[in-house]
Design an enzyme around this catalytic site. Structure first.
Site, PDB file in Angstrom:
ATOM      1  N   GLU A 113      -0.555  20.141 -17.696  1.00 28.94           N
ATOM      2  CA  GLU A 113      -1.160  20.226 -19.035  1.00 28.94           C
ATOM      3  C   GLU A 113      -2.656  20.411 -18.914  1.00 28.94           C
ATOM      4  O   GLU A 113      -3.227  20.193 -17.846  1.00 28.94           O
ATOM      5  CB  GLU A 113      -0.912  18.907 -19.799  1.00 28.94           C
ATOM      6  CG  GLU A 113       0.538  18.608 -20.011  1.00 28.94           C
ATOM      7  CD  GLU A 113       0.749  17.186 -20.530  1.00 28.94           C
ATOM      8  OE1 GLU A 113      -0.228  16.532 -20.938  1.00 28.94           O
ATOM      9  OE2 GLU A 113       1.902  16.740 -20.497  1.00 28.94           O
ATOM     10  N   LYS A 115      -6.409  19.150 -19.522  1.00 28.23           N
ATOM     11  CA  LYS A 115      -7.060  17.852 -19.675  1.00 28.23           C
ATOM     12  C   LYS A 115      -8.130  18.023 -20.753  1.00 28.23           C
ATOM     13  O   LYS A 115      -9.204  18.575 -20.517  1.00 28.23           O
ATOM     14  CB  LYS A 115      -7.672  17.402 -18.349  1.00 28.23           C
ATOM     15  CG  LYS A 115      -8.243  16.007 -18.433  1.00 28.23           C
ATOM     16  CD  LYS A 115      -8.527  15.469 -17.045  1.00 28.23           C
ATOM     17  CE  LYS A 115      -9.312  14.197 -16.982  1.00 28.23           C
ATOM     18  NZ  LYS A 115      -9.735  13.530 -18.168  1.00 28.23           N
ATOM     19  N   ASP A 117     -11.033  17.383 -23.267  1.00 31.67           N
ATOM     20  CA  ASP A 117     -12.239  16.583 -23.087  1.00 31.67           C
ATOM     21  C   ASP A 117     -12.628  15.958 -24.430  1.00 31.67           C
ATOM     22  O   ASP A 117     -13.439  16.505 -25.180  1.00 31.67           O
ATOM     23  CB  ASP A 117     -13.357  17.491 -22.556  1.00 31.67           C
ATOM     24  CG  ASP A 117     -14.464  16.679 -21.924  1.00 31.67           C
ATOM     25  OD1 ASP A 117     -14.295  15.459 -21.787  1.00 31.67           O
ATOM     26  OD2 ASP A 117     -15.497  17.270 -21.559  1.00 31.67           O
ATOM     27  N   TYR A 227      -0.048  14.319 -26.308  1.00 31.01           N
ATOM     28  CA  TYR A 227       0.528  14.648 -25.001  1.00 31.01           C
ATOM     29  C   TYR A 227       1.425  13.573 -24.405  1.00 31.01           C
ATOM     30  O   TYR A 227       1.826  13.665 -23.252  1.00 31.01           O
ATOM     31  CB  TYR A 227      -0.569  15.003 -24.005  1.00 31.01           C
ATOM     32  CG  TYR A 227      -1.752  14.050 -23.964  1.00 31.01           C
ATOM     33  CD1 TYR A 227      -1.606  12.730 -23.574  1.00 31.01           C
ATOM     34  CD2 TYR A 227      -3.028  14.494 -24.311  1.00 31.01           C
ATOM     35  CE1 TYR A 227      -2.680  11.870 -23.529  1.00 31.01           C
ATOM     36  CE2 TYR A 227      -4.119  13.635 -24.264  1.00 31.01           C
ATOM     37  CZ  TYR A 227      -3.944  12.324 -23.874  1.00 31.01           C
ATOM     38  OH  TYR A 227      -4.998  11.471 -23.837  1.00 31.01           O
ATOM     39  N   LYS A 314      -9.777  17.627 -11.792  1.00 26.18           N
ATOM     40  CA  LYS A 314     -10.989  17.957 -12.568  1.00 26.18           C
ATOM     41  C   LYS A 314     -11.615  19.239 -12.060  1.00 26.18           C
ATOM     42  O   LYS A 314     -11.797  19.403 -10.849  1.00 26.18           O
ATOM     43  CB  LYS A 314     -12.007  16.820 -12.427  1.00 26.18           C
ATOM     44  CG  LYS A 314     -11.500  15.477 -12.925  1.00 26.18           C
ATOM     45  CD  LYS A 314     -12.038  15.151 -14.283  1.00 26.18           C
ATOM     46  CE  LYS A 314     -13.290  14.339 -14.158  1.00 26.18           C
ATOM     47  NZ  LYS A 314     -13.744  13.788 -15.395  1.00 26.18           N
ATOM     48  N   CYS A 408     -50.108  20.553 -29.150  1.00 28.29           N
ATOM     49  CA  CYS A 408     -49.104  21.525 -29.588  1.00 28.29           C
ATOM     50  C   CYS A 408     -49.463  22.920 -29.071  1.00 28.29           C
ATOM     51  O   CYS A 408     -50.581  23.393 -29.284  1.00 28.29           O
ATOM     52  CB  CYS A 408     -49.018  21.524 -31.111  1.00 28.29           C
ATOM     53  SG  CYS A 408     -47.919  22.787 -31.735  1.00 28.29           S
ATOM     54  N   CYS A 411     -50.451  25.137 -32.278  1.00 29.22           N
ATOM     55  CA  CYS A 411     -51.569  24.918 -33.201  1.00 29.22           C
ATOM     56  C   CYS A 411     -52.647  23.999 -32.638  1.00 29.22           C
ATOM     57  O   CYS A 411     -53.648  23.747 -33.289  1.00 29.22           O
ATOM     58  CB  CYS A 411     -51.058  24.370 -34.535  1.00 29.22           C
ATOM     59  SG  CYS A 411     -50.455  22.682 -34.408  1.00 29.22           S
ATOM     60  N   CYS A 426     -44.991  17.626 -33.022  1.00 29.55           N
ATOM     61  CA  CYS A 426     -46.300  18.013 -33.543  1.00 29.55           C
ATOM     62  C   CYS A 426     -46.374  17.537 -34.989  1.00 29.55           C
ATOM     63  O   CYS A 426     -45.558  17.933 -35.817  1.00 29.55           O
ATOM     64  CB  CYS A 426     -46.451  19.531 -33.473  1.00 29.55           C
ATOM     65  SG  CYS A 426     -47.842  20.116 -34.449  1.00 29.55           S
ATOM     66  N   CYS A 432     -48.815  24.293 -38.753  1.00 29.86           N
ATOM     67  CA  CYS A 432     -48.385  24.743 -37.438  1.00 29.86           C
ATOM     68  C   CYS A 432     -47.423  25.923 -37.646  1.00 29.86           C
ATOM     69  O   CYS A 432     -46.400  25.775 -38.324  1.00 29.86           O
ATOM     70  CB  CYS A 432     -47.701  23.567 -36.748  1.00 29.86           C
ATOM     71  SG  CYS A 432     -47.016  23.957 -35.162  1.00 29.86           S
TER      72      CYS A 432
HETATM   73  S1  IVH Z   1      -1.999  11.436 -19.949  1.00 24.12           S
HETATM   74  C1  IVH Z   1      -0.867   7.342 -18.344  1.00 24.12           C
HETATM   75  N1  IVH Z   1      -2.584  13.895 -20.600  1.00 24.12           N
HETATM   76  O1  IVH Z   1      -7.724  11.887 -19.623  1.00 24.12           O
HETATM   77  C2  IVH Z   1      -1.297   8.692 -18.662  1.00 24.12           C
HETATM   78  N2  IVH Z   1      -4.361  12.314 -20.507  1.00 24.12           N
HETATM   79  O2  IVH Z   1      -8.463  10.529 -17.110  1.00 24.12           O
HETATM   80  C3  IVH Z   1      -2.172   8.787 -19.836  1.00 24.12           C
HETATM   81  N3  IVH Z   1      -6.539  13.245 -21.140  1.00 24.12           N
HETATM   82  O3  IVH Z   1      -7.350   8.575 -20.712  1.00 24.12           O
HETATM   83  C4  IVH Z   1      -2.947   9.987 -20.014  1.00 24.12           C
HETATM   84  N4  IVH Z   1      -5.859  15.288 -21.557  1.00 24.12           N
HETATM   85  O4  IVH Z   1      -8.038  10.364 -22.418  1.00 24.12           O
HETATM   86  C5  IVH Z   1      -3.068  12.656 -20.381  1.00 24.12           C
HETATM   87  N5  IVH Z   1      -2.940  16.122 -21.196  1.00 24.12           N
HETATM   88  C6  IVH Z   1      -3.417  14.891 -20.993  1.00 24.12           C
HETATM   89  C7  IVH Z   1      -4.779  14.578 -21.162  1.00 24.12           C
HETATM   90  C8  IVH Z   1      -5.215  13.271 -20.904  1.00 24.12           C
HETATM   91  C9  IVH Z   1      -6.906  14.471 -21.562  1.00 24.12           C
HETATM   92  C10 IVH Z   1      -7.492  12.126 -20.986  1.00 24.12           C
HETATM   93  C11 IVH Z   1      -7.021  10.806 -21.550  1.00 24.12           C
HETATM   94  C12 IVH Z   1      -6.953   9.868 -20.386  1.00 24.12           C
HETATM   95  C13 IVH Z   1      -7.892  10.510 -19.421  1.00 24.12           C
HETATM   96  C14 IVH Z   1      -7.497  10.124 -18.018  1.00 24.12           C
END
Ligand code: IVH
Length: 710
Positions: A113, A115, A117, A227, A314, A408, A411, A426, A432
């Site tokens: 999946e 991740k 942010d 998720y 990551k 500045c 000015c 400023c 200005c």
């Molecule tokens: S699963 C026990 N799936 O990443 C498993 N986490 O570093 C629970 N996150 O705390 C998390 N995308 O905030 C999962 N597709 C994804 C995610 C995801 C982002 C975040 C989540 C978690 C952190 C872990």
């Protein structure tokens, strides 16, 4: 419509609007126009107002924000919210896979999946309705943010499927994110009012979830990807199947996950998204790899903090090292000085980078950056590259500490850094050049006076030619001033063209200025560009003080009484109006015909909302049939403010018997109306109409406000 019909229509509209919402926000397949949606929503709002007993708990009207949360309740998670182990390389992933294959000899595959942010949340549903939403917190307990979560349109308030398809109680977890577009929009707004912008969409999402007023959260355009579906009575035991099931129930699970049989397929997924992520409209910082067969999860087990059956990969933020040639400085509309790093050009994530923001003085100090240093430049999910560090091993021995400019660059005014502030600004706001131009641009912008016939280029020209120095000068412009004035336009590839203002252009500019005279007082107030006074604050101030005249004279204490106005904003407003030049500009705008009072309709609404004496200041003098305390209470109960002495800020004097001659004289001198007890009582009685707060002689700032009563 009778009561029974209203009940049925409320049910119908609630269902229909929730379905339309789902089609729009999850299926990306709108079923009605925005206009039709808004009309139906308005119909529902009105019916709910008349028949509150039939409002349904999953009504879409909550999407615009419900009750204020004074402080968020901390609640224990039913199942702890764990985090994930991180990896940064293929080797780590191979190790992870090897570990699992040793722990079990049963066959399994993975779900890969994105991740996301953002901020992790757990949503609890009971009988198909959203019951509660918690943030991750420390993993054991989180903050309850249900009201704010309800404003996220893609989170179902009621599941999209029939009862019986889902267990009575379950929890689903996911990530609240702020799409990039919403993030840039929010930061632009923040910068416009001189507020510190959010560093990235994750911080913005997190800050927005913690706002006390859900109405504000609703404006932040958050989204939520789910998720992880938990619950005892869910038949599916494959994670992928559960994601599909959640999608059928109405959750946004995204279409980005993929079942992968082996490491090669996992690598392909990662490689694809590492490149492709720049085309997403939200930030991701990696991929998450989970064992698909949930019945193996217990067998594979957990470490102290995270499960063994899942791992986060990551993405490395792309980073390059290049030389810092120079630091230049930009001065914004509010006077904030932003240092910009000028770099030896270098290729980063597909584009040549020559400049990177250094945000403010504090960052330069923290990183201890010096001219000539080799610096690390990164481009993470964010579009604008930033400097994240210095390679000290390459620092020249004769380099010296960087001195932030003291005056500045535009000015020459000495810069100011207030205590606790991270940057300089400023203070020469009216002389200005970038601040003057910035103020003019802000004034004509869409949400302010909306004078679209005057764009940035034209404003620049008018300023260069000395035709406008401030916003009031705009309204002195004549046909002859504008006709044949030349303007320079630079196209996308850098070609410069010179155009002359012709008849039509000039007519459009003048018509645009004329039309702006109908723009409401609250927008005029916003257009003035007072530091920290954004759209919402301007609205609240306008509704509280009703006219520019009264706002100009407001004391710090009076300003602080306005919702959302604290010491910082009040101080800025007071400073703005203590400047004689500002008062002169406002007077010229007033003479030009701009709206300086709240429209009658809004004023009445306000008086109705806040009481009959809302927005007025009273002084009591003399003896009454009831005690003075009683009379004071009546004024306050009806929304009026009390003051101890008569001044130009007084709206009315409540005059009893034996009123002191000195006071009477002073009131007369200042032209303040005296109101007798009987008259006062009649007007605050329930069935009277509201106080007419219209000024007699217009909203003139030379004269104290003369308020006619009743
Ligand atoms: S699963 C026990 N799936 O990443 C498993 N986490 O570093 C629970 N996150 O705390 C998390 N995308 O905030 C999962 N597709 C994804 C995610 C995801 C982002 C975040 C989540 C978690 C952190 C872990």
């Amino acid at each position: 419509m009778n009561e029974q019909q209203a009940k049925i229509r409320i049910e119908e509209l609630t269902q229909l609007l929730n379905d339309y919402n789902y089609a729009y926000y999850i299926e990306d397949n709108p079923k009605v126009s925005d206009y039709d949606f808004d009309m139906l929503l308005e119909e529902l709002i009105n019916l709910e107002k008349s028949y509150p007993q039939y409002v349904l708990s999953y009504t879409p009207t909550q999407r615009v924000g419900g009750h204020i949360t004074k402080s968020f309740k901390t609640v224990l998670h039913k199942t702890p919210m764990l985090s994930l182990g991180n990896t940064y390389s293929r080797e780590d992933l191979a190790e992870f896979d090897g570990r699992l294959r040793k722990l079990t000899d049963k066959p399994f595959n993975y779900v890969c999946e994105l991740k996301y942010d953002g901020v992790a949340v757990g949503l609890e549903y009971r009988k198909g309705l959203l019951f509660r939403a918690l943030t991750r917190g420390d993993g054991q307990k989180g903050d309850e943010v249900t009201e704010n979560i309800k404003t996220i349109r893609s989170v179902p308030l009621k599941l999209q499927t029939k009862e019986g398809d889902y267990p009575d109680e379950f929890e689903i977890r996911g990530e609240v994110i702020m799409p990039r577009k919403a993030f840039y929009f929010l930061n632009k707004q923040k910068e416009e009012i001189g507020e510190e912008p959010f560093a990235n969409p994750r911080n913005a999402a997190s800050g927005s979830l913690k706002l006390q007023d859900p109405k504000q959260t609703a404006l932040r355009k958050l989204d939520c990807f789910l998720y992880f579906l938990l619950g005892d009575n869910i038949e599916e035991s494959e994670h992928e199947k559960r994601l599909q099931m959640a999608a059928r129930w109405g959750f946004k699970t995204g279409h980005f996950y993929k079942v992968c049989a082996n490491l090669q397929e996992i690598y392909a997924f990662i490689d694809y998204w590492e490149k492709e992520r720049e085309h997403l409209d939200f930030d991701i910082d990696g991929a998450v790899i989970k064992v698909n067969q949930m019945n193996l999860w217990n067998e594979l087990g957990f470490t102290a903090k995270s499960p063994r059956w899942a791992i986060a990969y990551k993405f490395k933020a792309e980073r390059v090292c290049t030389r810092l040639k120079k630091i230049s400085f930009q001065v914004g509309r509010t006077g904030a000085v932003t240092p910009v790093a000028n770099l030896e050009p270098i290729l980063l994530a597909g584009t040549i980078v020559k400049r990177a923001t250094l945000h403010n003085a504090e960052i330069i100090e923290k990183l201890n950056i010096r001219l000539g240093d080799m610096v690390y430049v990164e481009k993470g999910g964010e579009i604008i590259p930033k400097i994240v560090g210095v390679d000290l091993s390459q620092r020249s021995i004769d380099s010296c500490e960087f001195q932030f400019i003291k005056i500045c660059p535009q000015c020459g005014t000495p810069l100011v850094r207030e205590q606790g502030e991270i940057g300089y600004y400023c203070p020469n706001e009216d002389n200005c050049p970038p601040q003057i131009k910035g103020k003019l641009e802000h004034f004509i912008s869409r949400k302010a006076m909306d004078i679209s016939s005057l764009g940035e280029g034209k404003i620049d020209r008018l300023y260069q030619k000395g035709l406008v120095q401030n916003i009031a000068d705009l309204y002195d412009l004549k046909y002859e001033d504008l006709y044949n004035l030349s303007t320079q336009i630079t196209d996308k590839v850098g070609n410069v063209k010179v155009l002359n203002f012709k008849e039509k252009t000039v007519e459009n500019i003048l018509a645009g200025l004329e039309k702006s005279k109908n723009i409401s007082f609250e927008r005029v107030l916003f257009a003035l560009g007072i530091r920290y006074v954004g759209e919402t604050t301007a609205k609240l101030l306008a509704r509280h003080f009703l006219s520019m005249n009264r706002l100009e004279k407001a004391s710090l204490e009076e300003l602080i009484q306005v919702e959302e106005v604290g010491d910082k904003i009040a101080g800025s407003i007071e400073a703005f109006f203590s400047n004689v030049e500002h008062l002169q500009i406002i007077n010229r705008l007033r003479k030009a015909g701009l709206q300086m009072e709240l429209e009658e309709e809004k004023r009445q609404e306000e008086t109705r909302l806040d009481g009959k004496l809302s927005g007025t200041t009273w002084v009591i003098s003399g003896v009454f049939s009831q005690s003075r305390e009683e009379m004071k209470k009546k004024i306050e109960e009806n929304g009026g403010h009390l003051s101890g002495s008569i001044s130009s800020k007084t709206s009315f004097v409540l005059a009893g018997d034996k009123m002191g001659p000195e006071k009477r004289k002073k009131a007369e001198e200042l032209g303040i109306s005296l109101v007798e007890e009987a008259e006062f009582m009649a007007k605050i009685s329930k069935d009277s109409t509201n106080v007419d707060t219209k000024t007699k002689g217009g909203d003139s700032s030379e004269k104290p406000a003369e308020w006619t009563l009743f």
